[in-house]
Design a protein around this motif. Sequence first.
Motif, PDB file in Angstrom:
ATOM      1  N   ALA A  78      42.341  64.613  31.635  1.00  0.00           N
ATOM      2  CA  ALA A  78      43.652  65.032  32.157  1.00  0.00           C
ATOM      3  C   ALA A  78      43.631  66.489  32.597  1.00  0.00           C
ATOM      4  O   ALA A  78      44.173  66.841  33.657  1.00  0.00           O
ATOM      5  CB  ALA A  78      44.730  64.800  31.094  1.00  0.00           C
ATOM      6  N   LEU A  79      43.009  67.364  31.793  1.00  0.00           N
ATOM      7  CA  LEU A  79      42.969  68.782  32.139  1.00  0.00           C
ATOM      8  C   LEU A  79      42.054  69.029  33.335  1.00  0.00           C
ATOM      9  O   LEU A  79      42.353  69.859  34.198  1.00  0.00           O
ATOM     10  CB  LEU A  79      42.506  69.602  30.930  1.00  0.00           C
ATOM     11  N   HIS A  80      40.946  68.311  33.400  1.00  0.00           N
ATOM     12  CA  HIS A  80      40.041  68.456  34.555  1.00  0.00           C
ATOM     13  C   HIS A  80      40.768  68.049  35.835  1.00  0.00           C
ATOM     14  O   HIS A  80      40.654  68.720  36.874  1.00  0.00           O
ATOM     15  CB  HIS A  80      38.797  67.594  34.339  1.00  0.00           C
ATOM     16  N   HIS A  81      41.496  66.947  35.765  1.00  0.00           N
ATOM     17  CA  HIS A  81      42.239  66.494  36.944  1.00  0.00           C
ATOM     18  C   HIS A  81      43.270  67.527  37.370  1.00  0.00           C
ATOM     19  O   HIS A  81      43.425  67.814  38.571  1.00  0.00           O
ATOM     20  CB  HIS A  81      42.930  65.164  36.635  1.00  0.00           C
ATOM     21  N   HIS A  82      43.984  68.116  36.401  1.00  0.00           N
ATOM     22  CA  HIS A  82      45.020  69.098  36.749  1.00  0.00           C
ATOM     23  C   HIS A  82      44.410  70.349  37.372  1.00  0.00           C
ATOM     24  O   HIS A  82      44.889  70.829  38.413  1.00  0.00           O
ATOM     25  CB  HIS A  82      45.814  69.482  35.506  1.00  0.00           C
ATOM     26  N   ILE A  83      43.367  70.874  36.751  1.00  0.00           N
ATOM     27  CA  ILE A  83      42.777  72.125  37.223  1.00  0.00           C
ATOM     28  C   ILE A  83      42.219  71.984  38.634  1.00  0.00           C
ATOM     29  O   ILE A  83      42.261  72.927  39.438  1.00  0.00           O
ATOM     30  CB  ILE A  83      41.672  72.585  36.243  1.00  0.00           C
ATOM     31  N   ASN A  84      41.713  70.803  38.956  1.00  0.00           N
ATOM     32  CA  ASN A  84      41.099  70.587  40.265  1.00  0.00           C
ATOM     33  C   ASN A  84      42.038  69.910  41.262  1.00  0.00           C
ATOM     34  O   ASN A  84      41.596  69.438  42.307  1.00  0.00           O
ATOM     35  CB  ASN A  84      39.835  69.742  40.098  1.00  0.00           C
ATOM     36  N   SER A  88      47.719  72.828  40.623  1.00  0.00           N
ATOM     37  CA  SER A  88      47.360  74.120  40.031  1.00  0.00           C
ATOM     38  C   SER A  88      46.981  75.103  41.125  1.00  0.00           C
ATOM     39  O   SER A  88      45.969  74.910  41.815  1.00  0.00           O
ATOM     40  CB  SER A  88      46.199  73.952  39.049  1.00  0.00           C
ATOM     41  N   PRO A  89      47.756  76.179  41.326  1.00  0.00           N
ATOM     42  CA  PRO A  89      47.459  77.140  42.388  1.00  0.00           C
ATOM     43  C   PRO A  89      46.437  78.190  41.986  1.00  0.00           C
ATOM     44  O   PRO A  89      46.077  79.052  42.779  1.00  0.00           O
ATOM     45  CB  PRO A  89      48.832  77.788  42.629  1.00  0.00           C
ATOM     46  N   SER A  90      45.946  78.144  40.752  1.00  0.00           N
ATOM     47  CA  SER A  90      45.077  79.197  40.239  1.00  0.00           C
ATOM     48  C   SER A  90      43.740  79.231  40.973  1.00  0.00           C
ATOM     49  O   SER A  90      43.158  78.195  41.304  1.00  0.00           O
ATOM     50  CB  SER A  90      44.833  78.985  38.739  1.00  0.00           C
ATOM     51  N   ALA A  91      43.257  80.451  41.225  1.00  0.00           N
ATOM     52  CA  ALA A  91      41.947  80.655  41.849  1.00  0.00           C
ATOM     53  C   ALA A  91      40.902  81.068  40.818  1.00  0.00           C
ATOM     54  O   ALA A  91      39.805  81.517  41.179  1.00  0.00           O
ATOM     55  CB  ALA A  91      42.060  81.711  42.944  1.00  0.00           C
ATOM     56  N   LEU A  92      41.214  80.934  39.535  1.00  0.00           N
ATOM     57  CA  LEU A  92      40.294  81.315  38.476  1.00  0.00           C
ATOM     58  C   LEU A  92      39.108  80.367  38.410  1.00  0.00           C
ATOM     59  O   LEU A  92      39.197  79.192  38.805  1.00  0.00           O
ATOM     60  CB  LEU A  92      41.021  81.320  37.127  1.00  0.00           C
TER      61      LEU A  92
END
Length: 493
Positions: A78-84, A88-92
């Motif tokens: 679930a977290l991998h899907h969200h981050i990618n 998620s607008p983050s560029a980290l």
Amino acid sequence: MDLDSVEPAFAKKEFLAVLIAGFGNELLPLTSNNGDEPSPKALLPVANKPLIEYVLSWLEQAGVKDVLLICPDAHQSALHHHINSDISPSALNVDLLPYNETLESPEGTASLLRHFASRITEDFVLVPCDFIPPPSLPLSALLNKFRIESTTNDAIVSTCWVPAYVPEKGVLLDEWGPVPAPPAIVWDPATHALLHVDTPDDLDSNSEEFELKMDLLSQYPRTKLSSSFQDSHVYVCQRRVLELLKEKKKLDSFREDFIPWLCKLQYQPIKRRKYARIFADAPRTQMLALKHSTLSSESRSSKAPQPHDDGEEPAREPTFKVSISIHEPTDSLALRINNVYTFLEANRALLSSTTYSLPSDSKDRSLIDHKVQISSDSIVGDSTQIAERTIIKRSVIGRHCVIGKGVKISGCILFDHCVVEDGAKLDGSILGKNTKVGSKAEMTRCISCPGFEVNGGDTLKGEKLDISDWTADQSVPADSSDDDDESSDEEDP
């Protein structure tokens, strides 16, 4: 070759962010599984924005670029899907590290840091996934303080404390559980040293009296004591913290075990010398830290250690200082979302600064009937349908929800994909993802787990609604109770 684009060899990464995303047992039933689908605490919506995004944005604004995200195995997908995803607008640069953990016996943060120590090669900032900082508390300010404190006073850890959340009168409910009491802390205002943090063991051994060591009082006679602040669980740490954790293998919790133990080293010279070899063996990087600080050079020039002719800093006995920053925001609350009360409060606080947030897309807005009344301090997510004569006040409605006719919603939070049928009334309630409320049902101060179904016409007040309760009601016929009693009697010895 463009020399201006070449990064100098010494300009290495200064801080790594270590982000802890646990199960969130304290937020049950909101973090209960929805069938086989987990409900990670890090992805719980606050004002329709995943909780983890507030922390990632805070890190990015401070110039931190690399993140180790530690999560249970069950939440990795679930977290991998969200981050990618586009959500998620983050560029980290986020490196997801799963660990084998069960809901019943979660690992403490100190144990996790020991396990992943090989992945942490520089000073790091340890952050929880559930902290929502106010605008007046930039992470860069905490990093700057650590740079100075670690250079001039050998601070090994910098902590941040904020005013403890106090619920309004009448908010507490027995069914929702108590609000955790903040620990008593002792610090020295002159040196900004955190000297004592009460632990659960301290309270168990003596809950009526507060005890302090004479060694502490003799070295720090002008201390302050308070139980009005809560730990933000944001710690800026020297990498050598990991070496100390390896020495103290029995310490599981970073806040309840390691920090209180580390505080004691500051006024116990014999124990301090025992662990001084860790500092002697590790390279010092404080001069690099000072170069990164945005504080004025005048404030530190007289205290900064001067290098020898060979470029090395003079040796000195480490102090193992634990630095403390106490931030009392005036613009908004600093909250840790570690119980249902702060979860509700965070949503309400963000609503107060929101002006009539409806879907921006015209197609989504057309799903809201023109006869609907929505107060200016409410949020409605994209692709949500709202039928005529419905009234919504001071509430957050998630994405892809379906709200029927004549529904009244006040002071509520509805996660994504909730269904509320005609004539239902909701007041001060939190509905987990995929919750369904039948027609003319009434819910007051209730919390439902993901996938829960409230029957039409039901009246519920002050309850935590778990899927196991609902399935039990649906699967056990009313006339089977006698048979169950007989079989249970036969099985008893």
